[in-house]
Design a protein around this motif. Structure first.
Motif, PDB file in Angstrom:
ATOM      1  N   MET A 249     -46.904 -18.829  35.131  1.00  0.00           N
ATOM      2  CA  MET A 249     -46.700 -20.028  35.936  1.00  0.00           C
ATOM      3  C   MET A 249     -45.986 -19.735  37.283  1.00  0.00           C
ATOM      4  O   MET A 249     -45.422 -18.404  37.309  1.00  0.00           O
ATOM      5  N   PRO A 250     -45.872 -20.491  38.276  1.00  0.00           N
ATOM      6  CA  PRO A 250     -45.146 -19.993  39.468  1.00  0.00           C
ATOM      7  C   PRO A 250     -43.654 -19.766  39.247  1.00  0.00           C
ATOM      8  O   PRO A 250     -43.007 -20.408  38.544  1.00  0.00           O
ATOM      9  N   GLN A 251     -43.242 -18.720  39.797  1.00  0.00           N
ATOM     10  CA  GLN A 251     -42.045 -18.161  39.469  1.00  0.00           C
ATOM     11  C   GLN A 251     -41.077 -18.520  40.819  1.00  0.00           C
ATOM     12  O   GLN A 251     -41.562 -18.342  41.830  1.00  0.00           O
ATOM     13  N   THR A 252     -39.707 -18.933  40.482  1.00  0.00           N
ATOM     14  CA  THR A 252     -38.764 -19.081  41.474  1.00  0.00           C
ATOM     15  C   THR A 252     -37.599 -17.802  41.307  1.00  0.00           C
ATOM     16  O   THR A 252     -37.183 -17.749  40.031  1.00  0.00           O
ATOM     17  N   THR A 253     -37.091 -17.521  42.134  1.00  0.00           N
ATOM     18  CA  THR A 253     -36.034 -16.595  42.254  1.00  0.00           C
ATOM     19  C   THR A 253     -35.001 -17.047  42.919  1.00  0.00           C
ATOM     20  O   THR A 253     -34.958 -17.511  44.166  1.00  0.00           O
ATOM     21  N   VAL A 254     -33.683 -17.172  42.377  1.00  0.00           N
ATOM     22  CA  VAL A 254     -32.604 -17.660  42.824  1.00  0.00           C
ATOM     23  C   VAL A 254     -31.181 -16.753  42.621  1.00  0.00           C
ATOM     24  O   VAL A 254     -31.472 -16.065  41.562  1.00  0.00           O
ATOM     25  N   GLU A 255     -30.270 -16.835  43.414  1.00  0.00           N
ATOM     26  CA  GLU A 255     -28.796 -16.369  43.129  1.00  0.00           C
ATOM     27  C   GLU A 255     -27.800 -17.108  42.934  1.00  0.00           C
ATOM     28  O   GLU A 255     -27.633 -18.152  43.507  1.00  0.00           O
ATOM     29  N   LEU A 256     -27.552 -17.121  41.528  1.00  0.00           N
ATOM     30  CA  LEU A 256     -26.318 -17.924  40.898  1.00  0.00           C
ATOM     31  C   LEU A 256     -25.531 -17.366  40.301  1.00  0.00           C
ATOM     32  O   LEU A 256     -25.720 -16.072  39.663  1.00  0.00           O
ATOM     33  N   PRO A 257     -24.153 -17.635  40.064  1.00  0.00           N
ATOM     34  CA  PRO A 257     -23.088 -17.126  39.192  1.00  0.00           C
ATOM     35  C   PRO A 257     -23.010 -17.521  38.210  1.00  0.00           C
ATOM     36  O   PRO A 257     -23.657 -18.463  37.749  1.00  0.00           O
ATOM     37  N   ILE A 258     -22.866 -16.668  37.017  1.00  0.00           N
ATOM     38  CA  ILE A 258     -22.202 -17.069  35.659  1.00  0.00           C
ATOM     39  C   ILE A 258     -20.808 -17.149  36.014  1.00  0.00           C
ATOM     40  O   ILE A 258     -20.067 -16.230  36.225  1.00  0.00           O
ATOM     41  N   ALA A 259     -20.447 -18.293  35.401  1.00  0.00           N
ATOM     42  CA  ALA A 259     -18.805 -18.616  35.542  1.00  0.00           C
ATOM     43  C   ALA A 259     -18.362 -19.063  34.156  1.00  0.00           C
ATOM     44  O   ALA A 259     -18.808 -19.983  33.717  1.00  0.00           O
ATOM     45  N   CYS A 260     -17.618 -18.162  33.577  1.00  0.00           N
ATOM     46  CA  CYS A 260     -17.142 -18.224  32.147  1.00  0.00           C
ATOM     47  C   CYS A 260     -15.717 -19.173  32.308  1.00  0.00           C
ATOM     48  O   CYS A 260     -14.906 -19.164  32.949  1.00  0.00           O
ATOM     49  N   VAL A 261     -15.496 -19.852  31.058  1.00  0.00           N
ATOM     50  CA  VAL A 261     -14.442 -20.716  30.857  1.00  0.00           C
ATOM     51  C   VAL A 261     -13.132 -19.816  30.831  1.00  0.00           C
ATOM     52  O   VAL A 261     -12.034 -20.080  31.115  1.00  0.00           O
TER      53      VAL A 261
END
Length: 352
Positions: A249-261
């Motif tokens: 399927m069409p792929q999307t690339t993003v830059e996002l953080p993992i922010a933990c509790v």
């Protein structure tokens, strides 16, 4: 004798009410920040309304929560040091109002230590107790902040009076030295740990519990007892998709953080299928292959499901997901706590 009577009575600078008032003011600020940001974190995890933008908002609020908690530790110790002679004055109880005041102080100290100590253990993911940390931490936070507000209300006249010093220059210099030492100690504690959430401090945060580098993992596939069946398919309503079909399927690339509790956060590059391309409008129930654990099933509000940055991720930093990062696919959405970025996803269900 008259001249002697006019001499100021010596009092240890660290135990002066002016010192106590100033340290208490600083502690009230850090406690207040910690309480408000902790309340926000609890709400996000329990379906309170929460925006998708800015994408770093949760990272900032939870970072402030942990940093202000760390700052509160040396401030609380300094505050107790400045008042401890009064805690042992005789008689311990003079009358009923005095007994109530003493009782409220005991509650405040006990609740404050409980919050700060359990918070530190949680940041280190070490739980040497039988109670459920989030529920207990959340409940005692109200006890601590309530006791703090009562204490502030009782002490406001004293604070106002003692913030206007009328002392000798030598005594003032001694008190200022204690306050500067307290401020310096607090600053060192913050800088030494804040690198877990503040990127430019990572190289100097020697006590940070997460080191820069590879994206950390809180719960491994082994810990979660994950077994991916050979014929795994993602169930989306009446449809299902194999991993190969998702990759086609069409792929999307993003830059996002993992922010933990626990306070740490780190950016990563994710590639996958937009959730909005898989589901219709509505809140989404996301289920994991994980059979046990509080977050094996999470709710994804419609605003997040329809956000173009929300992915069913198949790759991390240009490579296929590893088992520990959620293979065969995982959820990644902007401005969400890490515990809600479900790994090992097996189904997406639109709720009516």
């Amino acid at each position: 004798m008259k001249l002697l009577g006019k001499l100021p009575v010596f009092k240890a600078p660290a135990h002066h009410t002016g010192v106590t008032s100033r340290v208490g003011t600083w502690l009230g600020i850090t406690f207040g920040l910690c309480f408000v940001t902790g309340l926000l974190s609890h709400g996000v995890q329990h379906d309170w309304p929460w925006p998708t933008r800015p994408v770093d908002l949760y990272r900032v609020t939870q970072g402030i929560h942990v940093i202000s908690g760390v700052a509160s530790i040396p401030l609380l110790l300094a505050k107790l040091w400045s008042v401890y002679p009064k805690l042992f004055e005789r008689p311990l109880i003079r009358n009923v109002p005095h007994a109530l005041e003493r009782g409220s102080i005991f509650v405040l100290i006990a609740a404050s230590f409980f919050e700060l100590v359990t918070g530190l253990f949680n940041a280190a993911q070490n739980y040497p107790w039988s109670f459920y940390f989030p529920t207990a931490h959340y409940a005692v936070a109200y006890v601590a902040i309530g006791a703090l507000l009562v204490h502030i209300a009782v002490k406001i006249p004293v604070v106002r009076r003692t913030l206007e010093p009328a002392s000798t220059e030598q005594t003032l210099l001694s008190r200022r030295a204690f306050l500067r030492t307290t401020a310096l100690t607090t600053s060192v504690a913050v800088v030494a740990t804040a690198g877990v959430t503040v990127p430019f401090l990572r190289n100097i945060s020697v006590l940070a519990w997460r080191s820069p580098g590879e994206l950390p993992v809180n719960r491994t596939a082994k810990d979660a007892k994950i077994v991916v069946p050979p014929d795994w398919r993602l169930q989306v309503g009446a449809k299902s998709y194999s991993l190969r079909e998702l990759q086609a399927m069409p792929q999307t690339t993003v830059e996002l953080p993992i922010a933990c509790v626990e306070g740490w956060s780190q950016n990563a590059t994710w590639t996958g299928v937009r959730v909005a391309d898989l589901v219709g409008k509505g809140d989404i129930r996301v289920k994991s292959l994980e059979q046990e654990g509080l977050y094996r099933e999470t709710m994804l509000p419609e605003a997040f499901a329809q956000d173009p940055l929300t992915l069913l991720a198949l790759e991390l930093d240009g490579e296929d997901l590893s088992p520990d990062h959620g293979y065969p696919c995982r959820l990644i959405a902007p401005n969400r706590p890490g515990v809600l970025q479900t790994k090992w996803v097996t189904s997406l269900e639109v709720l009516a």
